[in-house]
Motif scaffolding. Sequence first.
Motif, PDB file in Angstrom:
ATOM      1  N   GLN A 163      -8.417 -10.607  64.508  1.00 22.60           N
ATOM      2  CA  GLN A 163      -9.243 -10.649  66.009  1.00 22.60           C
ATOM      3  C   GLN A 163     -10.299 -11.890  66.630  1.00 22.60           C
ATOM      4  O   GLN A 163      -9.493 -11.959  67.909  1.00 22.60           O
ATOM      5  CB  GLN A 163      -9.389  -9.189  65.847  1.00 22.60           C
ATOM      6  N   GLY A 164     -10.241 -12.764  65.789  1.00 21.85           N
ATOM      7  CA  GLY A 164     -11.194 -13.521  66.488  1.00 21.85           C
ATOM      8  C   GLY A 164     -10.728 -14.722  66.684  1.00 21.85           C
ATOM      9  O   GLY A 164     -10.749 -15.196  67.528  1.00 21.85           O
ATOM     10  N   LYS A 224     -14.383 -21.868  81.204  1.00 22.80           N
ATOM     11  CA  LYS A 224     -13.628 -21.778  79.587  1.00 22.80           C
ATOM     12  C   LYS A 224     -15.035 -20.610  79.234  1.00 22.80           C
ATOM     13  O   LYS A 224     -15.263 -19.724  80.092  1.00 22.80           O
ATOM     14  CB  LYS A 224     -15.380 -22.597  79.420  1.00 22.80           C
ATOM     15  N   TYR A 225     -14.220 -19.677  78.586  1.00 25.85           N
ATOM     16  CA  TYR A 225     -14.429 -18.195  77.721  1.00 25.85           C
ATOM     17  C   TYR A 225     -15.809 -18.346  76.353  1.00 25.85           C
ATOM     18  O   TYR A 225     -15.051 -19.368  75.728  1.00 25.85           O
ATOM     19  CB  TYR A 225     -13.981 -17.442  77.296  1.00 25.85           C
ATOM     20  N   SER A 226     -16.957 -18.184  76.757  1.00 23.76           N
ATOM     21  CA  SER A 226     -17.666 -18.024  75.772  1.00 23.76           C
ATOM     22  C   SER A 226     -18.372 -17.101  75.999  1.00 23.76           C
ATOM     23  O   SER A 226     -19.155 -16.338  76.488  1.00 23.76           O
ATOM     24  CB  SER A 226     -18.511 -19.167  75.710  1.00 23.76           C
ATOM     25  N   GLY A 227     -18.558 -16.311  74.287  1.00 25.05           N
ATOM     26  CA  GLY A 227     -19.468 -14.562  73.886  1.00 25.05           C
ATOM     27  C   GLY A 227     -18.971 -13.796  72.836  1.00 25.05           C
ATOM     28  O   GLY A 227     -18.412 -14.842  71.823  1.00 25.05           O
ATOM     29  N   LEU A 228     -19.951 -13.517  72.233  1.00 25.18           N
ATOM     30  CA  LEU A 228     -20.163 -12.358  71.197  1.00 25.18           C
ATOM     31  C   LEU A 228     -18.366 -11.851  71.167  1.00 25.18           C
ATOM     32  O   LEU A 228     -17.380 -11.065  72.368  1.00 25.18           O
ATOM     33  CB  LEU A 228     -20.817 -11.447  71.537  1.00 25.18           C
ATOM     34  N   MET A 229     -17.426 -11.681  70.028  1.00 26.08           N
ATOM     35  CA  MET A 229     -16.296 -11.037  70.032  1.00 26.08           C
ATOM     36  C   MET A 229     -16.891  -9.260  70.180  1.00 26.08           C
ATOM     37  O   MET A 229     -16.444  -8.564  69.059  1.00 26.08           O
ATOM     38  CB  MET A 229     -15.637 -11.345  68.654  1.00 26.08           C
ATOM     39  N   LEU A 230     -16.795  -8.805  70.909  1.00 28.60           N
ATOM     40  CA  LEU A 230     -17.047  -7.359  71.653  1.00 28.60           C
ATOM     41  C   LEU A 230     -15.353  -6.401  71.619  1.00 28.60           C
ATOM     42  O   LEU A 230     -15.624  -5.433  70.878  1.00 28.60           O
ATOM     43  CB  LEU A 230     -18.132  -7.528  73.410  1.00 28.60           C
ATOM     44  N   TRP A 231     -15.121  -7.185  71.323  1.00 25.73           N
ATOM     45  CA  TRP A 231     -13.720  -6.850  71.206  1.00 25.73           C
ATOM     46  C   TRP A 231     -12.724  -6.162  69.776  1.00 25.73           C
ATOM     47  O   TRP A 231     -11.777  -5.941  69.211  1.00 25.73           O
ATOM     48  CB  TRP A 231     -12.730  -6.874  71.991  1.00 25.73           C
ATOM     49  N   TRP A 232     -13.648  -6.452  68.910  1.00 28.54           N
ATOM     50  CA  TRP A 232     -13.465  -6.084  67.176  1.00 28.54           C
ATOM     51  C   TRP A 232     -13.293  -4.647  67.372  1.00 28.54           C
ATOM     52  O   TRP A 232     -14.029  -3.229  67.482  1.00 28.54           O
ATOM     53  CB  TRP A 232     -15.022  -6.445  67.055  1.00 28.54           C
ATOM     54  N   LYS A 233     -11.835  -4.032  66.496  1.00 22.24           N
ATOM     55  CA  LYS A 233     -11.595  -2.947  66.424  1.00 22.24           C
ATOM     56  C   LYS A 233     -11.764  -3.205  64.279  1.00 22.24           C
ATOM     57  O   LYS A 233     -10.884  -3.591  64.021  1.00 22.24           O
ATOM     58  CB  LYS A 233     -10.126  -3.054  66.691  1.00 22.24           C
ATOM     59  N   PRO A 234     -12.635  -2.270  63.953  1.00 19.19           N
ATOM     60  CA  PRO A 234     -12.361  -2.632  62.584  1.00 19.19           C
ATOM     61  C   PRO A 234     -11.534  -2.231  61.635  1.00 19.19           C
ATOM     62  O   PRO A 234     -11.012  -0.516  62.322  1.00 19.19           O
ATOM     63  CB  PRO A 234     -13.832  -1.498  62.703  1.00 19.19           C
ATOM     64  N   PHE A 235     -10.948  -2.686  61.173  1.00 23.84           N
ATOM     65  CA  PHE A 235      -9.835  -2.119  60.271  1.00 23.84           C
ATOM     66  C   PHE A 235      -8.668  -1.831  61.331  1.00 23.84           C
ATOM     67  O   PHE A 235      -7.898   0.047  60.633  1.00 23.84           O
ATOM     68  CB  PHE A 235     -10.079  -0.658  59.244  1.00 23.84           C
ATOM     69  N   ASN A 236      -7.857  -2.347  62.384  1.00 27.26           N
ATOM     70  CA  ASN A 236      -6.999  -1.447  63.111  1.00 27.26           C
ATOM     71  C   ASN A 236      -5.360  -1.730  62.221  1.00 27.26           C
ATOM     72  O   ASN A 236      -5.302  -2.763  62.194  1.00 27.26           O
ATOM     73  CB  ASN A 236      -6.937  -2.948  64.076  1.00 27.26           C
ATOM     74  N   PRO A 237      -4.722  -0.867  62.120  1.00 27.19           N
ATOM     75  CA  PRO A 237      -4.270  -0.555  61.410  1.00 27.19           C
ATOM     76  C   PRO A 237      -3.176  -1.675  61.880  1.00 27.19           C
ATOM     77  O   PRO A 237      -2.800  -2.104  60.902  1.00 27.19           O
ATOM     78  CB  PRO A 237      -3.309   1.479  61.881  1.00 27.19           C
ATOM     79  N   PRO A 238      -2.763  -1.658  63.198  1.00 27.33           N
ATOM     80  CA  PRO A 238      -1.059  -2.602  63.572  1.00 27.33           C
ATOM     81  C   PRO A 238      -1.912  -4.108  62.127  1.00 27.33           C
ATOM     82  O   PRO A 238      -1.065  -5.379  62.378  1.00 27.33           O
ATOM     83  CB  PRO A 238      -1.572  -3.210  64.710  1.00 27.33           C
ATOM     84  N   ASP A 239      -3.578  -4.340  62.879  1.00 21.28           N
ATOM     85  CA  ASP A 239      -4.139  -5.867  62.278  1.00 21.28           C
ATOM     86  C   ASP A 239      -3.684  -5.954  60.532  1.00 21.28           C
ATOM     87  O   ASP A 239      -3.668  -6.759  60.200  1.00 21.28           O
ATOM     88  CB  ASP A 239      -5.190  -5.915  62.732  1.00 21.28           C
ATOM     89  N   VAL A 240      -3.767  -4.126  59.768  1.00 19.56           N
ATOM     90  CA  VAL A 240      -4.092  -4.769  58.893  1.00 19.56           C
ATOM     91  C   VAL A 240      -2.273  -4.568  57.573  1.00 19.56           C
ATOM     92  O   VAL A 240      -2.632  -5.378  56.882  1.00 19.56           O
ATOM     93  CB  VAL A 240      -4.425  -2.875  58.332  1.00 19.56           C
ATOM     94  N   ALA A 241      -1.537  -3.952  58.857  1.00 17.77           N
ATOM     95  CA  ALA A 241      -0.164  -3.964  58.215  1.00 17.77           C
ATOM     96  C   ALA A 241       0.031  -5.409  58.508  1.00 17.77           C
ATOM     97  O   ALA A 241       1.132  -5.601  57.347  1.00 17.77           O
ATOM     98  CB  ALA A 241       0.975  -3.690  58.948  1.00 17.77           C
ATOM     99  N   ARG A 242      -0.532  -6.841  59.462  1.00 12.30           N
ATOM    100  CA  ARG A 242      -0.100  -7.357  59.541  1.00 12.30           C
ATOM    101  C   ARG A 242      -0.203  -8.649  58.562  1.00 12.30           C
ATOM    102  O   ARG A 242       0.350  -9.336  58.086  1.00 12.30           O
ATOM    103  CB  ARG A 242      -0.246  -7.919  61.296  1.00 12.30           C
ATOM    104  N   LEU A 243      -1.766  -8.217  58.102  1.00 16.75           N
ATOM    105  CA  LEU A 243      -2.062  -9.485  57.180  1.00 16.75           C
ATOM    106  C   LEU A 243      -1.412  -9.162  55.928  1.00 16.75           C
ATOM    107  O   LEU A 243      -1.143 -10.160  55.539  1.00 16.75           O
ATOM    108  CB  LEU A 243      -3.607  -8.419  56.402  1.00 16.75           C
ATOM    109  N   GLY A 244      -1.333  -8.100  55.786  1.00 19.50           N
ATOM    110  CA  GLY A 244      -0.274  -7.039  53.986  1.00 19.50           C
ATOM    111  C   GLY A 244       0.863  -8.146  54.171  1.00 19.50           C
ATOM    112  O   GLY A 244       0.999  -8.348  52.929  1.00 19.50           O
ATOM    113  N   THR A 245       0.960  -7.681  55.448  1.00 19.96           N
ATOM    114  CA  THR A 245       2.946  -8.149  55.579  1.00 19.96           C
ATOM    115  C   THR A 245       3.488 -10.480  55.037  1.00 19.96           C
ATOM    116  O   THR A 245       3.307 -10.816  54.409  1.00 19.96           O
ATOM    117  CB  THR A 245       3.435  -8.470  56.113  1.00 19.96           C
TER     118      THR A 245
END
Length: 336
Positions: A139-140, A265-286
Motif C-alpha cells: 500500500q505504501g 509534489k505529494y508528501s505525507g503520512l500514509m493515511l490510506w492504510w487498510k490493515p490486512f486488506n483482503p485483496p492486498d493479502v491475496a495479491r501478496l500470497g499469489t
Amino acid sequence: MKAAVLDRYGTPDVVRIEEVDKPIPGEGQILVRVRAASVNRADLDGIQPRPAFVRLIIGLRAPRNHRLGIDVAGIVEAVGPGVTRFRVGDRVFSDLFGQPFGAFAEYTCASGSKFEPIPDGVSFEDAATLPHSGVLALQGLRQRRSRTIKAGDKVLIVGASGNVGPFAVQIAKRKGAEVTGVARTSKLDFVRSLGADHVIDYTTTDFTATGERYDWILDTDSHQSIRKVRRALNDKGVYVTLGGTTWPILGALLLGPLLSLVGGKYSGLMLWWKPFNPPDVARLGTMIVAGEIRPAIDRRFPLEQVVDALKWVNNGSAKGKVIITFDGPAEDATAA
C-alpha cells in the motif's frame, strides 16, 4: 496457556511470559492455535510509545491492552456461534492490530472476519511475515487514488533492511522500478541481495543532500523533516512515510498535505492504510507462491525468548523479519 504480557511502558524488559486463561470464542469468533508470529516495529512502539502522542490512543500512563503481537499464523482450534467461513483444522493468518488478544501466545482469539486462509504452498512462518509488513509495503507504493509506481521510476526505500523495507524493495523491482535502498553499513549487502540497484549507507550519507531525485520515496521510519525530504523528489514525485519519531511524523501529518497543494509534489503520512486488506493479502500470497517475492526471515526465537526477539529488532540488528516460534507437530511448520 502461555502468553507475552505487559502492564507498563518501558524497554522490552517489561514484557514477561505468564500463564493466562485460554480464550473462548464468542459469537463470530475463532480460536487459533498459534504456529508462528512475527515481530513488527509496531509491537515495540506499543511497549515504548512512539511517537509520544500515541499514548492518547493506547493509554496515557499504561497500555490498555496487556497483550502483544499482531502478525499471526496458525490453525483453527475452535469456532464460535455463527462462524461458517472456517472449520477446525483450517490454516489461517491475520493482522491482529487493535485486537485484545495478541499473537505472542499459544492461542489467540478474534473475529473470523479478521482472518484469511493461508494460501496452499505458503508455510506458517512465511505467512506470519505478511499481514502487517507486507501489506504496508504494497500500500505504501500506491496512493489513495490508485496512483502507483511504474516501470522505469526511480524509487527510494528508506529502511530497506527492516520489516517493511525488504518487501517494498522486491515489489518495486517486480514493477520494473530502479530501486535504491537506504540502510546501515552492515546491512547493505543484504539490501543488494533483495534486488536493489543501488544502496545508501545512512550512517555516512544523507539521501536528501546527494543531489539525486526520485519519483517515489517510501520511508518506513521517518527521522527527516518533510521539507528536507521533498528536496529529493522529482517534479510530481511522491513521498510516503509509514511512521517514525514525533516531530517528523507531525510534520508529515500536518505540514505535508499543505506543501502538497503547491509544486506538484505529494508528501505525507500514509493515511490510506487498510490493515490486512483482503485483496492486498491475496495479491501478496499469489506473489509468494509464484516466487515473485520472498519473505526475508532473519532469526527465530521461541515464545519463551520473546524479550530477546524484541530486543533484536529494537536495536536494529535484524535483517528482515524475526519470527516467534511454537512447539508443534512437524507438519505444522510447513505448507499444507
